[in-house]
Motif scaffolding. Structure first.
Motif, PDB file in Angstrom:
ATOM      1  N   ALA A 170      41.229  -5.422 -79.432  1.00  0.00           N
ATOM      2  CA  ALA A 170      40.249  -6.377 -79.951  1.00  0.00           C
ATOM      3  C   ALA A 170      40.610  -7.797 -79.543  1.00  0.00           C
ATOM      4  O   ALA A 170      39.744  -8.588 -79.148  1.00  0.00           O
ATOM      5  N   VAL A 171      41.918  -8.127 -79.625  1.00  0.00           N
ATOM      6  CA  VAL A 171      42.364  -9.468 -79.232  1.00  0.00           C
ATOM      7  C   VAL A 171      42.016  -9.729 -77.770  1.00  0.00           C
ATOM      8  O   VAL A 171      41.420 -10.752 -77.418  1.00  0.00           O
ATOM      9  N   LEU A 172      42.363  -8.753 -76.925  1.00  0.00           N
ATOM     10  CA  LEU A 172      42.128  -8.943 -75.492  1.00  0.00           C
ATOM     11  C   LEU A 172      40.633  -8.936 -75.150  1.00  0.00           C
ATOM     12  O   LEU A 172      40.207  -9.579 -74.195  1.00  0.00           O
ATOM     13  N   ALA A 173      39.831  -8.232 -75.955  1.00  0.00           N
ATOM     14  CA  ALA A 173      38.387  -8.241 -75.719  1.00  0.00           C
ATOM     15  C   ALA A 173      37.834  -9.643 -75.896  1.00  0.00           C
ATOM     16  O   ALA A 173      37.000 -10.098 -75.111  1.00  0.00           O
ATOM     17  N   LEU A 174      38.329 -10.356 -76.933  1.00  0.00           N
ATOM     18  CA  LEU A 174      37.867 -11.726 -77.176  1.00  0.00           C
ATOM     19  C   LEU A 174      38.457 -12.685 -76.153  1.00  0.00           C
ATOM     20  O   LEU A 174      37.758 -13.536 -75.597  1.00  0.00           O
TER      21      LEU A 174
ATOM     22  N   ALA B 252      35.293  -2.693 -71.312  1.00  0.00           N
ATOM     23  CA  ALA B 252      36.081  -1.502 -71.633  1.00  0.00           C
ATOM     24  C   ALA B 252      36.958  -1.747 -72.855  1.00  0.00           C
ATOM     25  O   ALA B 252      37.041  -0.902 -73.757  1.00  0.00           O
ATOM     26  N   LEU B 253      37.589  -2.932 -72.925  1.00  0.00           N
ATOM     27  CA  LEU B 253      38.452  -3.238 -74.074  1.00  0.00           C
ATOM     28  C   LEU B 253      37.645  -3.332 -75.363  1.00  0.00           C
ATOM     29  O   LEU B 253      38.093  -2.892 -76.427  1.00  0.00           O
TER      30      LEU B 253
ATOM     31  N   PHE C 118      34.929  -1.740 -75.959  1.00  0.00           N
ATOM     32  CA  PHE C 118      34.601  -0.374 -76.328  1.00  0.00           C
ATOM     33  C   PHE C 118      35.790   0.305 -76.999  1.00  0.00           C
ATOM     34  O   PHE C 118      35.640   0.992 -78.011  1.00  0.00           O
ATOM     35  N   VAL C 119      36.997   0.084 -76.444  1.00  0.00           N
ATOM     36  CA  VAL C 119      38.194   0.680 -77.045  1.00  0.00           C
ATOM     37  C   VAL C 119      38.368   0.178 -78.475  1.00  0.00           C
ATOM     38  O   VAL C 119      38.653   0.951 -79.397  1.00  0.00           O
ATOM     39  N   ALA C 120      38.169  -1.138 -78.688  1.00  0.00           N
ATOM     40  CA  ALA C 120      38.317  -1.694 -80.030  1.00  0.00           C
ATOM     41  C   ALA C 120      37.311  -1.064 -80.987  1.00  0.00           C
ATOM     42  O   ALA C 120      37.641  -0.709 -82.125  1.00  0.00           O
ATOM     43  N   LEU C 121      36.053  -0.916 -80.523  1.00  0.00           N
ATOM     44  CA  LEU C 121      35.022  -0.316 -81.375  1.00  0.00           C
ATOM     45  C   LEU C 121      35.342   1.144 -81.665  1.00  0.00           C
ATOM     46  O   LEU C 121      35.216   1.616 -82.794  1.00  0.00           O
ATOM     47  N   PHE C 122      35.769   1.865 -80.623  1.00  0.00           N
ATOM     48  CA  PHE C 122      36.030   3.292 -80.767  1.00  0.00           C
ATOM     49  C   PHE C 122      37.214   3.538 -81.706  1.00  0.00           C
ATOM     50  O   PHE C 122      37.126   4.338 -82.643  1.00  0.00           O
ATOM     51  N   THR C 123      38.328   2.810 -81.487  1.00  0.00           N
ATOM     52  CA  THR C 123      39.480   3.016 -82.361  1.00  0.00           C
ATOM     53  C   THR C 123      39.142   2.566 -83.779  1.00  0.00           C
ATOM     54  O   THR C 123      39.621   3.149 -84.749  1.00  0.00           O
ATOM     55  N   GLY C 124      38.294   1.534 -83.895  1.00  0.00           N
ATOM     56  CA  GLY C 124      37.862   1.098 -85.220  1.00  0.00           C
ATOM     57  C   GLY C 124      37.096   2.193 -85.930  1.00  0.00           C
ATOM     58  O   GLY C 124      37.285   2.435 -87.124  1.00  0.00           O
ATOM     59  N   ALA C 125      36.219   2.885 -85.189  1.00  0.00           N
ATOM     60  CA  ALA C 125      35.436   3.966 -85.783  1.00  0.00           C
ATOM     61  C   ALA C 125      36.350   5.096 -86.226  1.00  0.00           C
ATOM     62  O   ALA C 125      36.213   5.652 -87.322  1.00  0.00           O
ATOM     63  N   VAL C 126      37.330   5.445 -85.367  1.00  0.00           N
ATOM     64  CA  VAL C 126      38.257   6.525 -85.697  1.00  0.00           C
ATOM     65  C   VAL C 126      39.095   6.156 -86.925  1.00  0.00           C
ATOM     66  O   VAL C 126      39.368   6.977 -87.795  1.00  0.00           O
ATOM     67  N   TRP C 127      39.461   4.884 -87.012  1.00  0.00           N
ATOM     68  CA  TRP C 127      40.256   4.396 -88.135  1.00  0.00           C
ATOM     69  C   TRP C 127      39.398   4.321 -89.400  1.00  0.00           C
ATOM     70  O   TRP C 127      39.877   4.545 -90.511  1.00  0.00           O
ATOM     71  N   GLY C 128      38.127   4.005 -89.213  1.00  0.00           N
ATOM     72  CA  GLY C 128      37.229   3.841 -90.355  1.00  0.00           C
ATOM     73  C   GLY C 128      37.005   5.136 -91.107  1.00  0.00           C
ATOM     74  O   GLY C 128      36.864   5.142 -92.324  1.00  0.00           O
ATOM     75  N   LYS C 129      36.976   6.259 -90.386  1.00  0.00           N
ATOM     76  CA  LYS C 129      36.665   7.540 -91.037  1.00  0.00           C
ATOM     77  C   LYS C 129      37.637   7.873 -92.170  1.00  0.00           C
ATOM     78  O   LYS C 129      37.207   8.129 -93.292  1.00  0.00           O
ATOM     79  N   PRO C 130      38.977   7.872 -91.936  1.00  0.00           N
ATOM     80  CA  PRO C 130      39.865   8.216 -93.059  1.00  0.00           C
ATOM     81  C   PRO C 130      39.985   7.107 -94.111  1.00  0.00           C
ATOM     82  O   PRO C 130      40.244   7.418 -95.265  1.00  0.00           O
TER      83      PRO C 130
END
Lengths: 236, 257
Positions: free
Chosen positions: B65-69, B103-104, B106-118
């Motif tokens: 997320a940092v690198l995306a910004l 790409a970064l 997307f990675v931030a969003l994707f890992t956020g979604a995976v983290w959000g579930k639990p």
């Protein structure tokens, strides 16, 4: 065959530069009166689909109304953006405008102002009627009018950046919506925020102030970006 | 002040030649830092009191997320430099930064979604931070798509630069969104000016990962830029000579290839 008659030179109408372009644009808009109704028709058409899609229950519609009206107004504005510079680009008058001694900034400002007068302003004035049809709560009408008055002007200015960047492309397709949508999002957030706050009985002055600030910033900066974009498109 | 280095930046050839020495170092640094950070973070950092092991995705989520910004600023500032000083190289860097940034994001969003579930019980919420990151992704995609729409590379460069610059108004909003709107996403835990609200045993591996991501970002940006330079300068003599010699290393002027 196009039946449209375009005033071919800017010298045709008298007066200082900004007003001259303003009058030419208004004249053009007046000669294409049929097009003036298009955004309004789109507005009405899409909003007529909402009760068909989600059901005609008034409370459901009332809950959706502020957001739906704003979103469809935004889309109607977007629809009208593509033609903003296209005609002038095709017949070369945009090049003349860029070559003229007065700053392109004012030319752009005049064109965007007329764009707002023929799309944003009618949409704003039409919005309460659609609010009525979607059973918008009574306290929402004034903030809806005020937020759209400020917001649609910002939308016209921001959208012009996209229109300027894509004017030289033969098939812009989805490109214009794609590049303009992220810029429209903040306006939508605070526009619906104002209406939502008023319906829930809160003060909505803050949201209107933010919309006003956005408009002030867009008024000062967006024409610069549009002018830059147009010069790039003209050199393509 | 000596501005020679700055003027040299205008030359793609100079950049290509200089960076080939940096690449191995950046590659080693990113691999070492990322592997160390990942092992430290995933294996040795303590469990979170509330989230258990699921928090460990932070070691990818936050750096991405940092690198995306940061990547957006890299893109926009390169675009501005290109527009102001009419240099070729910054435009190449800008165009190379767009897909990496996308790409970064997307990675931030994707890992956020995976983290959000639990932790939140859902993959996706329309929360201020998440929505604004989605807008960031659209900004990146807009720049990529606009760049591909033009026939002339020069026009595409300038148009992308204007779009990237206009889009920067959204970046502070994204960065500050978790502080301004009290949202589901937790506020920033790492602060430069005050003490961080994250325990050092978790913070240090995270720091290693962030630095590793920076190195990796620089590495991929340079690789991508070099590849773009070769495509754009394919008609010049130095590229043709280099390709004819069967190597991707540029030998100094006068040296035998």
């Amino acid at each position: 065959m196009s039946t449209e008659v375009r005033p071919d030179t800017f010298a045709m109408v008298e007066g200082p530069g900004f007003l001259r372009i303003l009058r030419r644009e208004l004249l053009l808009a007046y000669r294409q009166r049929g097009d003036l109704a298009n955004p309004l028709l789109f507005f009405l058409m899409v909003l007529a689909l909402v009760p068909l899609g989600v059901g005609p229950a008034p409370d459901m519609l009332a809950a959706l109304a502020p957001g739906m009206i704003w979103i469809v107004a935004l889309l109607a504005n977007l629809l009208a953006q593509d033609g903003l510079f296209r005609g002038d680009f095709a017949d070369g008058s945009l090049e003349q405008l860029a070559l003229s001694p007065q700053p392109l900034y004012f030319g752009v400002l005049a064109k965007v102002l007329v764009h707002w007068l023929v799309t944003g302003l009618p949409l704003t004035l039409f919005a309460p009627v659609l609010g009525l049809m979607l059973s918008l709560p009574e306290s929402g009408y004034l903030p809806l009018l005020l937020s759209m008055l400020l917001g649609t002007a910002s939308l016209s200015l921001l959208g012009a950046i996209g229109a300027g960047l894509t004017v030289s492309l033969h098939r812009p397709g989805l490109l214009l919506p794609l590049i303009v949508m992220p810029l429209y999002a903040p306006v939508l957030i605070f526009g619906t925020g104002a209406v939502q706050a008023a319906i829930e009985g809160f003060a909505y002055g803050g949201q209107l102030a933010v919309l006003g600030a956005m408009l002030a910033a867009a008024l000062a900066l967006a024409p610069l970006a549009v002018a830059g974009a147009l010069r790039i498109s003209l050199s393509d | 002040m000596n501005w020679q280095w700055f003027h040299r930046l205008g030359s793609p050839r100079w950049f290509y030649q200089k960076t080939q020495a940096w690449l191995p170092w950046l590659a080693i640094a990113s691999v070492v830092l990322l592997v160390t950070g990942a092992i430290w973070g995933l294996g040795f950092a303590p469990q979170d009191a509330k989230q258990g092991n699921s928090y460990r995705i932070i070691f990818i989520h936050v750096p991405a997320a940092v690198l995306a910004l940061v990547g957006y600023y890299v893109m926009a500032i390169s675009g501005a430099i290109g527009l102001i000083w009419r240099m070729k190289l910054p435009f190449v860097v800008m165009r190379a930064a767009a897909p990496i940034g996308a790409a970064l994001t997307f990675v931030a969003l994707f890992t956020g979604a995976v983290w959000g579930k639990p932790t939140w019980g859902t993959y996706w919420v329309w929360d201020a931070r998440i929505t604004s990151m989605l807008l960031l992704l659209l900004l990146y995609i807009g720049v990529i798509a606009l760049g591909q729409a033009f026939l002339q590379e020069r026009t595409a460069d300038k148009a992308c630069a204007i779009l990237a610059l206009v889009g920067t108004v959204n970046i502070p909003i994204i960065y500050k969104s978790v502080d301004w709107w009290n949202s589901l996403h937790q506020p920033a835990t790492i602060k430069l000016t005050e003490s961080s609200s994250i325990h050092p045993s978790m913070f240090y591996p995270l720091l290693v990962m962030v630095v590793g991501f920076y190195c990796f970002y620089a590495w991929s940006l340079i690789l991508h830029t070099r590849q773009q330079i070769l495509v754009r300068e394919r008609k010049t003599r130095w590229v043709q000579q280099m390709v004819a010699s069967g190597s991707t290393r540029l030998v100094e002027e006068g040296g035998k290839a």
